[in-house]
Design a protein around this motif. Structure first.
Motif, PDB file in Angstrom:
ATOM      1  N   GLN A   1      -4.302  -3.819   9.131  1.00  0.00           N
ATOM      2  CA  GLN A   1      -4.332  -3.363   7.829  1.00  0.00           C
ATOM      3  C   GLN A   1      -5.281  -2.334   7.467  1.00  0.00           C
ATOM      4  OE1 GLN A   1      -6.090  -5.421   4.075  1.00  0.00           O
ATOM      5  NE2 GLN A   1      -4.129  -6.610   4.333  1.00  0.00           N
TER       6      GLN A   1
ATOM      7  N   GLY B   1      -1.985   4.629   1.450  1.00  0.00           N
ATOM      8  CA  GLY B   1      -3.489   3.899   1.707  1.00  0.00           C
ATOM      9  C   GLY B   1      -3.867   3.046   0.556  1.00  0.00           C
TER      10      GLY B   1
ATOM     11  N   PHE C   1       0.930  -0.975  -0.051  1.00  0.00           N
ATOM     12  CA  PHE C   1      -0.103   0.032  -0.009  1.00  0.00           C
ATOM     13  C   PHE C   1       0.839   1.181  -0.018  1.00  0.00           C
ATOM     14  CE2 PHE C   1      -1.958  -3.499   2.095  1.00  0.00           C
ATOM     15  CZ  PHE C   1      -3.279  -3.508   1.562  1.00  0.00           C
TER      16      PHE C   1
ATOM     17  N   ARG D   1      -2.888   6.175   5.722  1.00  0.00           N
ATOM     18  CA  ARG D   1      -2.383   6.668   4.639  1.00  0.00           C
ATOM     19  C   ARG D   1      -0.859   6.670   4.639  1.00  0.00           C
ATOM     20  NH1 ARG D   1      -6.040   7.793   0.727  1.00  0.00           N
ATOM     21  NH2 ARG D   1      -4.762   8.784  -0.547  1.00  0.00           N
TER      22      ARG D   1
ATOM     23  N   ARG E   1      -4.139   1.258   6.548  1.00  0.00           N
ATOM     24  CA  ARG E   1      -4.383   2.044   5.289  1.00  0.00           C
ATOM     25  C   ARG E   1      -5.217   3.483   5.443  1.00  0.00           C
ATOM     26  NH1 ARG E   1      -7.713  -1.747   1.328  1.00  0.00           N
ATOM     27  NH2 ARG E   1      -7.494   0.047  -0.018  1.00  0.00           N
TER      28      ARG E   1
END
Length: 272
Positions: A242, A104, A101, A249, A246
């Motif tokens: 997780q 995010g 990621f 960000r 995310r």
């Protein structure tokens, strides 16, 4: 994006009970399947790797939400091993599937994360329900998803976690379809193991968690249909981390790919 074939099997002989052999087989792409049916006598864990600037806040977030995010180990910045969990381990290659990621957003799902690993990344390994599944089966609890070669489904609930710094978000749960007697036994047994999420957060009441449709699982995988003699039992899930990473960000975050966990050398508890 590339990603592992979750149902692929064994391409080369190895001992599926030996965690070192399992990690090497994953590293060499000789095993690409879910890890819930291998290394069943040792602890498995979720992976969340974050930049060092965010590591202390993420650890504090884990400790504030310990049922979902029981902390098993933390690496030094840039290190791809955690000696307290395993010796022959490369966290960037031995998980078998990764999610990367940036800000995010999911940008890649490689089978090897070493190309994206940075010198400032700190890896966290968090307790996983795959570990208590083996313990439940030792006591005769039937886990139909394992009988069918599947995994437990996950769901994002409407329950807020305790925020810390930039980390916040909803609780994620995993669900197992159990017969009522097994649900009671599983509740009692899992409560003994807080390192693997402890007791369920809800039994038989998906609406209590804001879950409207069991067939709409987080990630789109896992056993989701109940039989008439089964009830859904929900445990806190490490995928909560997780979600929080995310939502924060972060410039970079690397997690495991669904159902491909970190295999440690830590033995599961012996039975009482």
């Amino acid at each position: 994006m590339s990603h592992p074939d979750a149902r692929a099997g064994v391409a080369g002989a190895f001992d599926p009970a030996d965690p070192v052999a399992v990690r090497r087989a994953i590293r060499e792409r000789r095993f690409t399947g879910f890890t819930n049916l291998v290394a069943r006598t040792v602890v498995q864990g979720n992976l969340v790797a974050v930049p060092a600037d965010y590591a202390d806040a993420f650890e504090a977030y884990c400790r504030a939400n310990a049922q979902a995010l029981p902390l098993l180990g933390r690496s030094a910045p840039g290190e791809r091993t955690i000696p307290s969990l395993a010796q022959d381990m490369d966290i960037a290659r031995d998980t078998g599937g990764y999610m990367i990621f940036r800000d995010g957003e999911l940008v890649d799902t490689p089978v090897d994360a070493s190309g994206a690993w940075r010198d400032d990344l700190v890896a966290f390994v968090l307790g996983c329900s795959f570990s208590f599944e083996a313990l439940l089966q030792r006591h005769g609890v039937r886990l139909r998803h394992l009988d069918e070669g599947n995994v437990s489904a996950m769901y994002v609930t409407d329950r807020d976690t305790t925020p810390v710094g930039p980390f916040a978000g909803k609780l994620v749960v995993s669900m197992r379809a159990l017969r009522p007697a097994d649900a009671i036994k599983a509740t009692i047994l899992s409560a003994r193991y807080p390192a693997f999420h402890g007791a369920p957060v809800s039994l038989g009441l998906p609406g209590d968690l804001g879950i409207e449709d069991l067939e709409k699982s987080y990630g789109g995988h896992g056993l989701t249909r109940l039989k008439p003699d089964e009830v859904p039992v929900f445990w806190a899930c490490g995928a909560t981390g997780q979600i929080a990473a995310r939502a924060a960000r972060l410039p970079l975050c690397i997690t495991h790919y669904k159902a491909h966990m970190v295999v440690t050398d830590l033995p599961l508890p012996k039975e009482d």
